[in-house]
Design a protein around this motif. Structure first.
Motif, PDB file in Angstrom:
ATOM      1  N   ALA A 132       0.831  -1.207   0.000  1.00 22.76           N
ATOM      2  CA  ALA A 132       0.000   0.000   0.000  1.00 22.76           C
ATOM      3  C   ALA A 132       0.866   1.258   0.000  1.00 22.76           C
ATOM      4  N   LEU A 133       1.887   1.263   0.856  1.00 23.07           N
ATOM      5  CA  LEU A 133       2.743   2.450   0.963  1.00 23.07           C
ATOM      6  C   LEU A 133       3.489   2.694  -0.343  1.00 23.07           C
ATOM      7  N   TYR A 134       3.842   1.610  -1.015  1.00 23.84           N
ATOM      8  CA  TYR A 134       4.554   1.740  -2.287  1.00 23.84           C
ATOM      9  C   TYR A 134       3.607   2.229  -3.378  1.00 23.84           C
ATOM     10  N   ALA A 135       2.418   1.675  -3.408  1.00 23.91           N
ATOM     11  CA  ALA A 135       1.483   1.994  -4.493  1.00 23.91           C
ATOM     12  C   ALA A 135       0.832   3.363  -4.318  1.00 23.91           C
ATOM     13  N   TYR A 136       0.524   3.711  -3.092  1.00 22.32           N
ATOM     14  CA  TYR A 136      -0.238   4.949  -2.865  1.00 22.32           C
ATOM     15  C   TYR A 136       0.579   6.058  -2.206  1.00 22.32           C
ATOM     16  N   GLY A 137       1.767   5.725  -1.720  1.00 19.03           N
ATOM     17  CA  GLY A 137       2.572   6.736  -1.041  1.00 19.03           C
ATOM     18  C   GLY A 137       3.264   7.665  -2.021  1.00 19.03           C
ATOM     19  N   ASP A 138       3.854   8.719  -1.484  1.00 10.55           N
ATOM     20  CA  ASP A 138       4.521   9.690  -2.350  1.00 10.55           C
ATOM     21  C   ASP A 138       6.026   9.423  -2.420  1.00 10.55           C
ATOM     22  N   GLY A 139       6.428   8.264  -1.949  1.00  7.54           N
ATOM     23  CA  GLY A 139       7.848   7.923  -1.985  1.00  7.54           C
ATOM     24  C   GLY A 139       8.591   8.416  -0.764  1.00  7.54           C
ATOM     25  N   ARG A 140       7.908   9.223   0.041  1.00 11.68           N
ATOM     26  CA  ARG A 140       8.559   9.734   1.255  1.00 11.68           C
ATOM     27  C   ARG A 140       7.919   9.129   2.501  1.00 11.68           C
ATOM     28  N   GLY A 141       7.255   8.027   2.284  1.00  8.03           N
ATOM     29  CA  GLY A 141       6.525   7.379   3.383  1.00  8.03           C
ATOM     30  C   GLY A 141       7.466   6.764   4.395  1.00  8.03           C
ATOM     31  N   PRO A 142       6.918   6.149   5.398  1.00  9.41           N
ATOM     32  CA  PRO A 142       7.711   5.626   6.500  1.00  9.41           C
ATOM     33  C   PRO A 142       8.526   4.379   6.120  1.00  9.41           C
ATOM     34  N   GLN A 143       9.565   4.156   6.876  1.00  6.66           N
ATOM     35  CA  GLN A 143      10.244   2.864   6.874  1.00  6.66           C
ATOM     36  C   GLN A 143       9.339   1.897   7.635  1.00  6.66           C
ATOM     37  N   VAL A 144       9.382   0.630   7.249  1.00  7.27           N
ATOM     38  CA  VAL A 144       8.495  -0.327   7.904  1.00  7.27           C
ATOM     39  C   VAL A 144       9.282  -1.589   8.297  1.00  7.27           C
ATOM     40  N   VAL A 145       9.097  -2.007   9.514  1.00  2.89           N
ATOM     41  CA  VAL A 145       9.662  -3.295   9.937  1.00  2.89           C
ATOM     42  C   VAL A 145       8.530  -4.167  10.467  1.00  2.89           C
ATOM     43  N   ASP A 146       8.764  -5.477  10.419  1.00  2.21           N
ATOM     44  CA  ASP A 146       7.712  -6.411  10.827  1.00  2.21           C
ATOM     45  C   ASP A 146       8.151  -7.178  12.067  1.00  2.21           C
ATOM     46  N   TYR A 147       7.229  -7.371  12.971  1.00  2.53           N
ATOM     47  CA  TYR A 147       7.472  -8.200  14.152  1.00  2.53           C
ATOM     48  C   TYR A 147       6.481  -9.341  14.152  1.00  2.53           C
ATOM     49  N   ILE A 148       7.009 -10.545  14.052  1.00  2.80           N
ATOM     50  CA  ILE A 148       6.153 -11.714  14.196  1.00  2.80           C
ATOM     51  C   ILE A 148       6.024 -11.978  15.694  1.00  2.80           C
ATOM     52  N   PHE A 149       4.804 -12.195  16.158  1.00  5.05           N
ATOM     53  CA  PHE A 149       4.604 -12.362  17.603  1.00  5.05           C
ATOM     54  C   PHE A 149       3.464 -13.337  17.869  1.00  5.05           C
ATOM     55  N   GLY A 150       3.433 -13.835  19.074  1.00  2.00           N
ATOM     56  CA  GLY A 150       2.241 -14.508  19.591  1.00  2.00           C
ATOM     57  C   GLY A 150       1.814 -15.765  18.884  1.00  2.00           C
ATOM     58  N   LEU A 151       2.714 -16.410  18.140  1.00  4.97           N
ATOM     59  CA  LEU A 151       2.283 -17.618  17.429  1.00  4.97           C
ATOM     60  C   LEU A 151       1.918 -18.719  18.418  1.00  4.97           C
ATOM     61  N   GLY A 152       0.850 -19.438  18.092  1.00  5.62           N
ATOM     62  CA  GLY A 152       0.416 -20.546  18.943  1.00  5.62           C
ATOM     63  C   GLY A 152       0.078 -20.107  20.351  1.00  5.62           C
ATOM     64  N   GLY A 153      -0.344 -18.856  20.483  1.00  7.23           N
ATOM     65  CA  GLY A 153      -0.790 -18.375  21.792  1.00  7.23           C
ATOM     66  C   GLY A 153       0.327 -17.855  22.684  1.00  7.23           C
ATOM     67  N   ARG A 154       1.553 -17.724  22.143  1.00  4.07           N
ATOM     68  CA  ARG A 154       2.657 -17.165  22.936  1.00  4.07           C
ATOM     69  C   ARG A 154       2.240 -15.801  23.499  1.00  4.07           C
ATOM     70  N   ASP A 155       2.451 -15.668  24.797  1.00  2.00           N
ATOM     71  CA  ASP A 155       2.052 -14.442  25.484  1.00  2.00           C
ATOM     72  C   ASP A 155       2.721 -13.208  24.868  1.00  2.00           C
ATOM     73  N   VAL A 156       1.981 -12.120  24.849  1.00  2.00           N
ATOM     74  CA  VAL A 156       2.544 -10.862  24.345  1.00  2.00           C
ATOM     75  C   VAL A 156       2.660  -9.915  25.536  1.00  2.00           C
ATOM     76  N   LEU A 157       3.850  -9.778  26.048  1.00  2.00           N
ATOM     77  CA  LEU A 157       4.031  -8.922  27.220  1.00  2.00           C
ATOM     78  C   LEU A 157       4.228  -7.469  26.784  1.00  2.00           C
ATOM     79  N   PRO A 158       3.823  -6.528  27.623  1.00  2.00           N
ATOM     80  CA  PRO A 158       4.061  -5.113  27.291  1.00  2.00           C
ATOM     81  C   PRO A 158       5.527  -4.844  26.974  1.00  2.00           C
ATOM     82  N   ALA A 159       6.416  -5.586  27.655  1.00  2.00           N
ATOM     83  CA  ALA A 159       7.855  -5.369  27.419  1.00  2.00           C
ATOM     84  C   ALA A 159       8.236  -5.653  25.975  1.00  2.00           C
ATOM     85  N   TYR A 160       7.570  -6.634  25.363  1.00  2.00           N
ATOM     86  CA  TYR A 160       7.886  -6.951  23.965  1.00  2.00           C
ATOM     87  C   TYR A 160       7.525  -5.769  23.064  1.00  2.00           C
TER      88      TYR A 160
END
Lengths: 310, 112, 399
Positions: free
Chosen positions: C343-371
């Motif tokens: 979406a950011l590539y197709a609709y952004g103006d090229g000055r959009g944000p950097q994006v990183v991905d965090y995989i979390f919580g698979l199989g019910g792994r707890d998501v703590l605020p610290a994470y």
């Protein structure tokens, strides 16, 4: 209702011409006999297969009754969903009760193999669905592959007769008995050559007012390798050799034999009409014919006992 | 006749066909290589051909067989095979003895 | 404001109550953890005569959707519920329902897919069905799960759409977590959802039609184009239904929920219940003067590409939190990240944000605020240094 062909022949066909089943296909003969014998309004669900693709090539349709296709294995459940909706809407007074009957149609692949669980569930829950198996004993729509309805020795593209293997090496699933074991009101085996018997069975299935199952043998000129003009004759010989007995079972326990040949013909009379068994008539593989005959005899004897005929 | 060139905006949603039974306008008679011909005089109108026809191509009116629907008959030959009545006089079209319905090669007809 | 009652309910019971109030003509369902509570509570409503529904206790999830297809084509209101392997088993007919334009509403209580067998929450089940042609709505709380279920009926049945809707909530986390839930009065629900007017019905024996005809190459493409057109028209209808629901209840629903986004320099994007945890973390960081915000997408299908691009245009770095993996996709990222990047590539103006991905919580792994705080610190660091580092990271994984 007594069946008078002269009167029936005047009615508007519920399955119209212009469908694309092969010349001589027995499936449309069977469907015509069944749907024309039923007087009540009907809704039909059909499994993926020859009949389905030949009668509903968008934007064409050969059906003058409401008809639905969803997938291969689930025609019974699709019909049951519609039947449940009908009961719900009638009970709530949202629609008028028009005494609609629900039919599901599938080939032997859809019925014996991939859809067995769905049909079993529909019967256990008591949906008023009449399930009709158009049994041409293989996956014909994909080009003649073996199913659990394919008999011993038959050549199909996935049970080919080769140098060492004589076609299919297993007998066949006793599906009609499996369905009867659900203790549903009506189960029957039929053949289109005995049209009155088949039409009456369709009516009995309607009158049974509960789950019903019709297993109808459906010769396939392409897959069975016989002339297109012989579909009815081949069906007839299946019955005359007791390979395909005509019988009905009420409530899982009341067995009735509907036809007993005057002279039980050897199964070779039926086999030799069909190219799919040609390889059996060789010294190498003729033992298969003996096995086949033994299976036919064994099943026939069991059936006679169940029907109180011996 | 359905619109065979319907655009995506025109085609029915979900592929529902509202014109039930419109395949009567789809011609399958061209598949035929043999044509059933009935001896009209000697036919007893028993309706066996009607009950066994896979293509609803036996035309019946007021309890009488009035002809074949050659637009849809695929020429399978079941009607001729199953016709239970043998002619007493030679068949009016083929001149042969045998069944009231007999199969004739399409090549014998005009327009082949 | 419409009359309502406050109850202590878990998410599954809240949805079962919504189903009771919707009073579908047919429900076909099969039990599966953690959805079971929906089907068993609803069965009790049937047993107690509180609904008019014909309940079909099917023998599998494939049969559930198959029965729903037959029932919906027969012209009434139809619902079901499932999770995980159940959704996977019905995959074939999930597509059929959408392609036949049947407005079925399905509640999904998100759970991981096997193997290994796991009954706890992640989004791999519904994300696996993201391209099936259904509208997908994700809920953060039991309240939202209830509210979304009611709105889903209106959205699915809208005459311009006729598209089935999947309404998600997190297995166990909201599914089994008891919360304060406001339940509308039955009459209010009745008024809000209205009566279903089918376009046509399999039961109309006087006007027989053929459903599920098959297409050669001469029509299949046209029917698929129609489907994508329907989904492209869904967003304004979802918004309109959400606004109407807001007027009724005071709880307004849109495409996504922004939190502290006005001046945010970095942002977290996450679906469902984890948004609640993220909000707490962000609130704490905001008190320290850190300009961080949150976006919780509610609608995943159709994907709000332009809307999210607009909402994130002034942000320097975005951390997407994905509760499933699109195996083999770019960097082994999750679906939310992939869609957002596109979406950011197709609709952004090229000055959009950097994006990183965090995989979390698979199989019910707890998501703590610290994470989540760790993710926040990471993106603040990226914002400061301009060095993105790893595209895809993992939260709560033993490494």
């Amino acid at each position: 209702m007594a069946i008078k062909l002269k009167e029936l022949a005047g009615i508007e066909e519920r399955l119209t011409s212009g469908h694309r089943l092969c010349a001589g296909c027995a499936e449309s003969i069977i469907i015509r006999q069944i749907v024309n014998a039923i007087e009540e309004p009907i809704v039909i669900a059909t499994a993926t297969g020859c009949t389905e693709i030949a009668t509903s090539v968008y934007p064409w349709s050969s059906w003058r009754v409401p008809w639905i296709h969803s997938a291969f294995e689930n025609a019974a459940t699709t019909a049951a969903g519609a039947e449940a909706m009908y009961r719900s809407l009638v009970r709530q007074g949202k629609i008028e009760d028009k005494n609609i009957k629900f039919l599901a149609i599938g080939g032997d692949g859809a019925t014996y193999d991939i859809g067995l669980q769905w049909i079993s569930g529909v019967f256990e829950r008591g949906h008023k669905v009449i399930y009709i198996c158009l049994n041409n004993e293989a996956y014909m729509n994909t080009g003649i592959q073996r199913s659990s309805a394919t008999p011993l020795g038959a050549h199909t593209t996935t049970s080919p007769a080769g140098e060492v293997i004589p076609g299919k090496t297993q007998w066949r699933k006793p599906l009609t008995k499996i369905m009867a074991a659900h203790d549903i009101p009506y189960v029957a085996q039929a053949s289109p050559h005995r049209w009155r018997d088949l039409m009456e069975k369709a009516q009995k299935a309607v009158e049974a007012d509960g789950p019903a199952f019709l297993n109808v043998i459906s010769p396939c000129p392409r897959g069975w390798r016989h002339d297109s003009s012989l579909s009815i004759e081949v069906a007839k010989m299946a019955v005359e050799t007791c390979y395909w007995p005509l019988y009905e079972v009420r409530n899982g326990s009341e067995w009735t034999l509907n036809y007993k040949p005057k002279e039980k013909l050897p199964v070779t009379e039926w086999l030799k009409m069909q190219g799919r068994f040609r390889h059996l008539f060789t010294p190498q593989f003729e033992y298969v014919i003996e096995e086949l005959q033994a299976k036919v005899d064994e099943e026939w004897d069991k059936l006679l006992a169940l029907c109180g005929e011996k | 006749m359905p619109n065979l060139e319907a655009t995506w905006k025109e085609a029915s949603w979900g592929g529902v066909v509202y014109e039930a039974g419109n395949s009567v306008e789809y011609i399958t008679g061209g598949w035929r290589s043999f044509r059933p011909i009935r001896d009209m005089e000697q036919c007893t109108h028993c309706m066996i051909c009607w009950v066994y026809c896979p293509d609803s191509a036996v035309l019946v009116k007021d309890g009488k067989v009035v002809g074949f629907d050659y637009d849809h008959c695929k020429g399978c030959g079941i009607c001729a095979q199953e016709c239970p009545v043998n002619v007493k006089e030679p068949h009016e079209y083929t001149g042969q003895m045998g069944k009231v319905i007999q199969m004739v090669p399409e090549t014998e007809f005009e327009g082949w | 404001m419409a009359k309502s009652t406050v109850m202590a309910l878990d998410g599954a019971k809240a949805v079962a109550n919504a189903m009771r109030q919707i009073n579908p003509d047919v429900v076909a369902a099969y039990p599966i953890t953690p959805q079971t509570e929906i089907v068993q509570n609803f069965s009790q409503f049937v047993a107690d005569g509180l609904v008019d529904t014909e309940f079909i206790p099917v023998e599998s999830e494939h049969a559930a959707m198959s029965a729903c297809i037959g029932a919906s084509a027969a012209g009434g209101r139809v619902m079901t519920a499932t999770a995980s392997a159940g959704l996977a088993l019905m995959w074939e007919v999930v597509y059929v329902a959408a392609s036949m334009r049947l407005p079925i509403v399905m509640s999904v209580v998100n759970r991981a897919l096997s193997a290994p067998l796991n009954i706890h929450c992640d989004h791999s089940d519904s994300m696996g069905a993201r391209d099936a042609g259904w509208i997908q709505i994700y809920a953060e709380t039991a309240q939202e799960a209830y509210d979304n279920t009611l709105q889903a009926i209106r959205i699915a049945e809208h005459p311009d759409l006729r598209v089935p809707v999947m309404s998600m909530q997190d297995g166990f986390i909201t599914g089994h977590g008891v919360e304060r839930v406001e339940i509308l009065d039955d009459e209010e629900v009745k008024k809000f959802i209205g009566t279903y007017q089918p376009q046509h019905s399999l039961l109309d024996v006087d006007h027989p039609a053929t459903y599920g005809a098959w297409d050669f190459y001469d029509f299949y493409f046209e029917h698929k184009r129609q489907q994508t057109d329907a989904l492209s028209k869904a967003m304004p209808i979802i918004v309109q239904v959400g606004e109407e629901y807001g007027k009724l209840t005071g709880r307004r629903y849109g495409i996504f929920d922004p939190y502290e986004m006005d001046d945010a320099e970095v942002a977290i994007v996450v679906l469902s219940s984890t948004a609640g945890t993220a909000r707490t973390v962000i609130k704490a960081l905001r008190q320290k003067g850190i300009k961080i915000g949150l976006i919780k997408p509610r609608v995943f299908r159709p994907f709000p590409a332009q809307e999210l691009t607009e909402a994130l245009k002034n942000v320097k770095v975005v951390a997407v939190l994905d509760r499933s993996i699109a195996f083999g996709a770019m960097g082994g990222a999750g679906p939310l990240f992939l869609e957002l990047c596109a979406a950011l590539y197709a609709y952004g103006d090229g000055r959009g944000p950097q994006v990183v991905d965090y995989i979390f919580g698979l199989g019910g792994r707890d998501v703590l605020p610290a994470y989540i705080e760790r993710a926040a610190q990471d993106i603040l660091h990226i914002a400061e240094t301009g060095e993105r580092g790893d595209l895809v990271r993992y939260l709560g994984l033993r490494e």
